[in-house]
Design a protein around this motif. Structure first.
Motif, PDB file in Angstrom:
ATOM      1  N   ARG A  11       0.830  -1.213   0.000  1.00 25.81           N
ATOM      2  CA  ARG A  11       0.000   0.000   0.000  1.00 25.81           C
ATOM      3  C   ARG A  11       0.853   1.246   0.000  1.00 25.81           C
ATOM      4  NH1 ARG A  11      -5.111  -1.360   1.956  1.00 25.81           N
ATOM      5  NH2 ARG A  11      -4.899  -3.457   2.750  1.00 25.81           N
ATOM      6  N   HIS A  12       0.353   2.299  -0.671  1.00 26.30           N
ATOM      7  CA  HIS A  12       0.868   3.651  -0.457  1.00 26.30           C
ATOM      8  C   HIS A  12      -0.181   4.323   0.412  1.00 26.30           C
ATOM      9  CE1 HIS A  12       4.503   4.142  -2.645  1.00 26.30           C
ATOM     10  NE2 HIS A  12       3.999   3.750  -3.785  1.00 26.30           N
ATOM     11  N   GLY A  13       0.096   4.509   1.692  1.00 21.06           N
ATOM     12  CA  GLY A  13      -0.933   5.031   2.602  1.00 21.06           C
ATOM     13  C   GLY A  13      -2.099   4.063   2.614  1.00 21.06           C
ATOM     14  N   VAL A  21      -0.979  -1.064 -18.007  1.00 19.41           N
ATOM     15  CA  VAL A  21      -1.284   0.340 -18.298  1.00 19.41           C
ATOM     16  C   VAL A  21      -0.619   1.224 -17.248  1.00 19.41           C
ATOM     17  CG1 VAL A  21      -3.491  -0.121 -19.461  1.00 19.41           C
ATOM     18  CG2 VAL A  21      -3.421   0.259 -16.972  1.00 19.41           C
ATOM     19  N   SER A  22      -0.596   2.521 -17.519  1.00 16.30           N
ATOM     20  CA  SER A  22       0.012   3.475 -16.600  1.00 16.30           C
ATOM     21  C   SER A  22      -0.695   3.423 -15.238  1.00 16.30           C
ATOM     22  CB  SER A  22      -0.114   4.869 -17.220  1.00 16.30           C
ATOM     23  OG  SER A  22       0.382   5.806 -16.330  1.00 16.30           O
ATOM     24  N   GLY A  23       0.084   3.383 -14.188  1.00 17.77           N
ATOM     25  CA  GLY A  23      -0.479   3.392 -12.828  1.00 17.77           C
ATOM     26  C   GLY A  23      -0.895   2.026 -12.327  1.00 17.77           C
ATOM     27  N   SER A  24      -0.568   0.943 -13.086  1.00 18.36           N
ATOM     28  CA  SER A  24      -1.038  -0.384 -12.670  1.00 18.36           C
ATOM     29  C   SER A  24      -0.183  -0.985 -11.548  1.00 18.36           C
ATOM     30  CB  SER A  24      -1.080  -1.326 -13.877  1.00 18.36           C
ATOM     31  OG  SER A  24       0.181  -1.324 -14.518  1.00 18.36           O
ATOM     32  N   GLY A  25       1.028  -0.446 -11.331  1.00 18.19           N
ATOM     33  CA  GLY A  25       1.852  -0.944 -10.226  1.00 18.19           C
ATOM     34  C   GLY A  25       3.175  -1.546 -10.678  1.00 18.19           C
ATOM     35  N   LYS A  26       3.540  -1.367 -11.930  1.00 19.42           N
ATOM     36  CA  LYS A  26       4.763  -2.001 -12.476  1.00 19.42           C
ATOM     37  C   LYS A  26       6.023  -1.471 -11.775  1.00 19.42           C
ATOM     38  CE  LYS A  26       3.994  -0.384 -16.663  1.00 19.42           C
ATOM     39  NZ  LYS A  26       2.814   0.455 -16.438  1.00 19.42           N
ATOM     40  N   SER A  27       6.135  -0.130 -11.697  1.00 17.75           N
ATOM     41  CA  SER A  27       7.347   0.441 -11.095  1.00 17.75           C
ATOM     42  C   SER A  27       7.427   0.096  -9.610  1.00 17.75           C
ATOM     43  CB  SER A  27       7.347   1.970 -11.238  1.00 17.75           C
ATOM     44  OG  SER A  27       7.307   2.311 -12.589  1.00 17.75           O
ATOM     45  N   THR A  28       6.266  -0.065  -8.992  1.00 15.55           N
ATOM     46  CA  THR A  28       6.272  -0.407  -7.568  1.00 15.55           C
ATOM     47  C   THR A  28       6.931  -1.764  -7.354  1.00 15.55           C
ATOM     48  OG1 THR A  28       4.254   0.883  -7.343  1.00 15.55           O
ATOM     49  CG2 THR A  28       4.805  -0.593  -5.522  1.00 15.55           C
ATOM     50  N   ASP A  53      13.150   0.003  -1.876  1.00 15.38           N
ATOM     51  CA  ASP A  53      12.823   1.391  -1.544  1.00 15.38           C
ATOM     52  C   ASP A  53      11.797   1.330  -0.408  1.00 15.38           C
ATOM     53  OD1 ASP A  53      14.362   1.970  -3.669  1.00 15.38           O
ATOM     54  OD2 ASP A  53      12.791   2.779  -4.947  1.00 15.38           O
ATOM     55  N   TRP A  54      10.918   0.346  -0.505  1.00 14.91           N
ATOM     56  CA  TRP A  54       9.961   0.015   0.547  1.00 14.91           C
ATOM     57  C   TRP A  54       9.976  -1.494   0.717  1.00 14.91           C
ATOM     58  CZ3 TRP A  54       8.257   3.154  -3.635  1.00 14.91           C
ATOM     59  CH2 TRP A  54       8.010   4.491  -3.314  1.00 14.91           C
ATOM     60  N   ASP A  55       9.348  -1.965   1.790  1.00 19.55           N
ATOM     61  CA  ASP A  55       9.132  -3.414   1.945  1.00 19.55           C
ATOM     62  C   ASP A  55       7.660  -3.702   1.740  1.00 19.55           C
ATOM     63  OD1 ASP A  55      11.723  -4.213   2.427  1.00 19.55           O
ATOM     64  OD2 ASP A  55      11.598  -3.827   4.582  1.00 19.55           O
ATOM     65  N   ASP A  80      15.523   4.053 -14.896  1.00 25.25           N
ATOM     66  CA  ASP A  80      14.127   4.430 -15.124  1.00 25.25           C
ATOM     67  C   ASP A  80      14.015   5.484 -16.211  1.00 25.25           C
ATOM     68  OD1 ASP A  80      14.494   6.897 -13.917  1.00 25.25           O
ATOM     69  OD2 ASP A  80      13.884   6.172 -11.938  1.00 25.25           O
ATOM     70  N   GLN A  81      12.785   5.944 -16.444  1.00 20.15           N
ATOM     71  CA  GLN A  81      12.616   6.820 -17.614  1.00 20.15           C
ATOM     72  C   GLN A  81      13.090   8.245 -17.367  1.00 20.15           C
ATOM     73  OE1 GLN A  81       8.482   7.383 -18.665  1.00 20.15           O
ATOM     74  NE2 GLN A  81       7.871   6.428 -16.755  1.00 20.15           N
ATOM     75  N   ARG A  82      13.238   8.629 -16.097  1.00 21.49           N
ATOM     76  CA  ARG A  82      13.727   9.988 -15.807  1.00 21.49           C
ATOM     77  C   ARG A  82      14.959   9.908 -14.903  1.00 21.49           C
ATOM     78  NH1 ARG A  82       8.133  11.086 -15.831  1.00 21.49           N
ATOM     79  NH2 ARG A  82       8.006  10.329 -13.711  1.00 21.49           N
TER      80      ARG A  82
HETATM   81  N1  LIG Z   1       5.336   7.554  -3.667  1.00 21.43           N
HETATM   82  C1  LIG Z   1       4.042   7.295  -3.893  1.00 21.43           C
HETATM   83  N2  LIG Z   1       3.099   7.691  -3.011  1.00 21.43           N
HETATM   84  C2  LIG Z   1       1.795   7.429  -3.210  1.00 21.43           C
HETATM   85  N3  LIG Z   1       1.319   6.765  -4.283  1.00 21.43           N
HETATM   86  C3  LIG Z   1       2.209   6.354  -5.201  1.00 21.43           C
HETATM   87  C4  LIG Z   1       3.605   6.593  -5.057  1.00 21.43           C
HETATM   88  N4  LIG Z   1       4.227   6.057  -6.132  1.00 21.43           N
HETATM   89  C5  LIG Z   1       3.267   5.510  -6.905  1.00 21.43           C
HETATM   90  N5  LIG Z   1       2.058   5.686  -6.348  1.00 21.43           N
HETATM   91  C6  LIG Z   1       0.774   5.201  -6.873  1.00 21.43           C
HETATM   92  O1  LIG Z   1       0.867   3.784  -6.987  1.00 21.43           O
HETATM   93  C7  LIG Z   1       0.229   3.358  -8.158  1.00 21.43           C
HETATM   94  C8  LIG Z   1       1.183   2.475  -8.963  1.00 21.43           C
HETATM   95  O2  LIG Z   1       2.246   3.310  -9.394  1.00 21.43           O
HETATM   96  P1  LIG Z   1       3.413   2.735 -10.298  1.00 21.43           P
HETATM   97  O3  LIG Z   1       4.399   3.831 -10.480  1.00 21.43           O
HETATM   98  O4  LIG Z   1       3.900   1.442  -9.737  1.00 21.43           O
HETATM   99  O5  LIG Z   1       2.622   2.470 -11.662  1.00 21.43           O
HETATM  100  P2  LIG Z   1       3.199   2.108 -13.081  1.00 21.43           P
HETATM  101  O6  LIG Z   1       2.395   0.957 -13.569  1.00 21.43           O
HETATM  102  O7  LIG Z   1       4.672   1.929 -13.038  1.00 21.43           O
HETATM  103  O8  LIG Z   1       2.819   3.435 -13.886  1.00 21.43           O
HETATM  104  P3  LIG Z   1       3.586   4.151 -15.122  1.00 21.43           P
HETATM  105  O9  LIG Z   1       3.572   3.194 -16.279  1.00 21.43           O
HETATM  106  O10 LIG Z   1       2.762   5.354 -15.376  1.00 21.43           O
HETATM  107  O11 LIG Z   1       4.988   4.480 -14.652  1.00 21.43           O
HETATM  108  C9  LIG Z   1      -0.220   4.576  -8.922  1.00 21.43           C
HETATM  109  O12 LIG Z   1      -1.588   4.723  -8.727  1.00 21.43           O
HETATM  110  C10 LIG Z   1       0.525   5.721  -8.287  1.00 21.43           C
HETATM  111  O13 LIG Z   1      -0.263   6.877  -8.257  1.00 21.43           O
END
Ligand SMILES: Nc1ncnc2c1ncn2[C@@H]1O[C@H](COP(=O)(O)OP(=O)(O)OP(=O)(O)O)[C@@H](O)[C@H]1O
Length: 590
Positions: free
Chosen positions: A361-363, A386-393, A401-403, A432-434
């Protein structure tokens, strides 16, 4: 339960903040006491200079004899001693202040490193920079300008009044007491109002600075959208608000300074009028007057720090919150690492990466839900969604970065939470991209994680990412200094530099998080080919939403709204008609 009002809560937290500041710098208290003592003696000498002069003049008037030379000699000696003590006061006070600030900065960075990068990204990073610089600087007031003036403002009047009471006229000395008390209390009583006004000025300055900063950074957007007028109007309005805040603050400061002056002048007049009306001895009246004038400096010392102290304590509270925040992840206890002295091992292993029942969870927001995913060692696998699905997490959890809230992340079968962080982060590299470039040479940027790489290795990785020619044409070659950020390089060059940097470190696992997103398709294909050639049989995880570029035989995991929804080869998933096929339709509609 006892209700606690905002004022008492504030008072308690101010006291606790002061205690915290003192506890961080306890060993510096001796020089601070020295500074206070030097100030007390120097201010007593200041009063003494006036008193000696006044009594010498009285004696001269009474006996018609002049001891001008002797008087001048005494005054010079007193003045020199006063100057020396004033120097000692400032030297000791500022030594304590700057040593304390250095300790607080060391503490700040020591506590921040275990919180990074989770707590230091984006806006949070900007706030931390503000705390590391301005907030810590503001605390100087607490160490250099609070304790010595506070102590001397109490001790010097007490000593002078006591001496007056015994050596001159007790009634006249008592007369000064309420004025001294009032002059000491006045700045303290008005400190809150002064601080609120000063805060508004700081806020106004911040608004103007932020507005100008946005205009400079976003000048292209402003010009291209024809928003100059609107932006200027916004700046004008921020400027007017700042002017109003400054005028208000100036008025309050003026009233306060005027009241202090009034109290001090009233003290002198009261002594004069009462002394004459009651027929007190002329010598007693003159000495009391000299003392009253001499006490103006010591008493108004409180005025100097009262407003600044609030600001210093507010800054200290912000610092304390950061310093006391729990670390985002805890380094595996006692896992000592061999020092990185020589070049890294020539042939890294190719570990499997596994997410086992991972929820995060984020919060309050669940970002990943019960993800079970194996990315086999020695393969180039893809994580799509898709964007925001959780891949980078997922990548952030692999690098700790987190557990995860529940479940585990494994590298080569070992739970990453049991690996020393430094070891984990040297075995896994992410691009990463940036990415960020440091304000240093191209060479230093490339060698960040591999300072001992030989020049041939540097050329190899540059060639792999297609930057060999670009580097050769730089004015000073690899010794060319890059500005911080990305101003001198294009987005695609920046990504390729970051990739070259990661390759030079020879990680066991390379994570590409949309790392080739700014490259045209041909360059991206060339870079992928070179990576396969440079890292045969290595583990690579590519995070992407461009599933049209994935080769048919590659293994793909599709994440949707934090859940693993599909796994298989790209060819299998393409024909399955599920999430992968839908992604494909979005990225390559033709
Ligand atoms: N530091 C953070 N604090 C709160 N929410 C976050 C944080 N980082 C990411 N999120 C939320 O977690 C969800 C997953 O984010 P994540 O970056 O893993 O998605 P993604 O699939 O990699 O997206 P993208 O392709 O756009 O990079 C998103 O809804 C994002 O808003």
């Amino acid at each position: 339960m006892k209700a606690v009002g905002p004022d008492s809560t504030q008072g308690a937290s101010r006291r606790s903040t002061m205690r915290w500041l003192v506890s961080q710098t306890r060993t510096l208290l001796a020089p601070l006491v020295l500074s206070a003592l030097a100030r007390i003696v120097s201010q007593l000498l200041g009063v003494g200079l006036l008193v000696v002069t006044a009594s010498a003049l009285l004696a001269a008037a009474a006996s018609a004899q002049s001891h001008a030379l002797r008087l001048a000699a005494v005054l010079v000696v007193m003045a020199l001693a006063k100057a020396g003590l004033r120097y000692a006061e400032h030297y000791a006070g500022h030594w304590v202040a700057f040593t304390s600030l250095q300790r607080l900065r060391e503490l700040f960075f020591a506590r921040l490193i275990p919180q990074a990068p989770a707590a230091t990204k984006g806006r949070a990073g900007a706030v931390l920079t503000e705390t590391a610089t301005r907030d810590i600087d503001r605390i100087e007031v607490f160490f250099a300008h609070t304790f010595p003036p506070a102590v001397s403002a109490l001790v010097v009047p007490a000593v002078v009044l006591l001496w007056l009471g015994t050596a001159a006229d007790a009634a006249l000395a008592w007369l000064l007491v309420p004025f001294v008390v009032l002059a000491l209390l006045l700045p303290l009583l008005s400190a809150r109002t002064v601080w609120t006004a000063a805060d508004s000025v700081a806020e106004g300055r911040g608004q103007v600075a932020a507005h100008v900063g946005d205009d400079v950074a976003g000048v292209r957007e402003v010009l291209h959208t024809g928003a100059e007028e609107a932006r200027l109007a916004g700046l004008d309005s921020a400027g007017r608000a700042l002017t109003r805040a400054r005028s208000h603050s100036g008025r309050i400061e003026g009233v306060r300074a005027g009241l202090l002056e009034l109290v001090q002048t009233a003290a002198v007049l009261t002594v004069l009028v009462t002394g004459v009306a009651n027929g007190a001895e002329a010598e007693a009246v003159v000495l009391t007057l000299a003392a009253a004038v001499g006490l103006r400096g010591p008493v108004s010392g409180v005025d100097g720090f009262a407003a600044g102290l609030d600001s210093a304590l507010a800054s200290a509270q912000r610092l304390r919150r950061i310093v006391e925040a729990p670390p985002a992840v805890v380094d595996a206890a006692g896992a000592a690492l061999p020092a990185r002295t020589g070049p890294p091992a020539a042939r890294p292993a190719a570990p499997t990466v596994e997410f086992r029942g991972v929820t995060f969870r984020h919060g309050p927001r669940e970002v990943l839900h019960d993800v079970d995913l194996v990315l086999p060692g020695g393969e180039w696998s893809y994580v799509a969604g898709v964007s925001g699905s959780g891949k980078s997490t997922l990548a952030s959890l692999l690098l700790r970065d987190w557990d995860p809230e529940t479940g585990a992340v494994l590298l080569g079968g070992e739970d990453v939470s049991g690996l020393p962080l430094e070891q984990l982060r040297s075995r896994v590299a992410i691009v990463d991209q940036r990415p960020t470039l440091l304000a240093d040479t191209v060479d230093a940027n490339l060698r960040l994680a591999a300072p001992h790489a030989d020049p041939a290795q540097v050329q190899t990785v540059l060639a792999a990412v297609g930057l060999e020619e670009w580097a050769a044409e730089l004015p000073d070659g690899l010794a060319t200094v890059l500005a911080a950020g990305r101003s001198q390089v294009s987005g695609g060059q920046l990504q390729r530099l970051a990739l070259a940097r990661a390759l030079l470190a020879q990680p066991e696992v390379l994570v590409l998080d949309e790392a080739l997103s700014q490259l045209d398709a041909d360059t991206a294909a060339h870079v992928r080919e070179q990576l396969h050639r440079l890292r045969p049989g290595a583990t690579t995880v590519e995070i992407t939403h461009r599933v049209d570029l994935v080769e048919p035989s590659a293994r793909v995991a599709v994440i949707d709204a934090g859940r693993l929804v599909e796994t298989g080869t790209a060819a299998e998933l393409r024909s399955r008609g599920g999430a992968f096929a839908r992604l494909l339709a979005r990225t390559a509609p033709a």
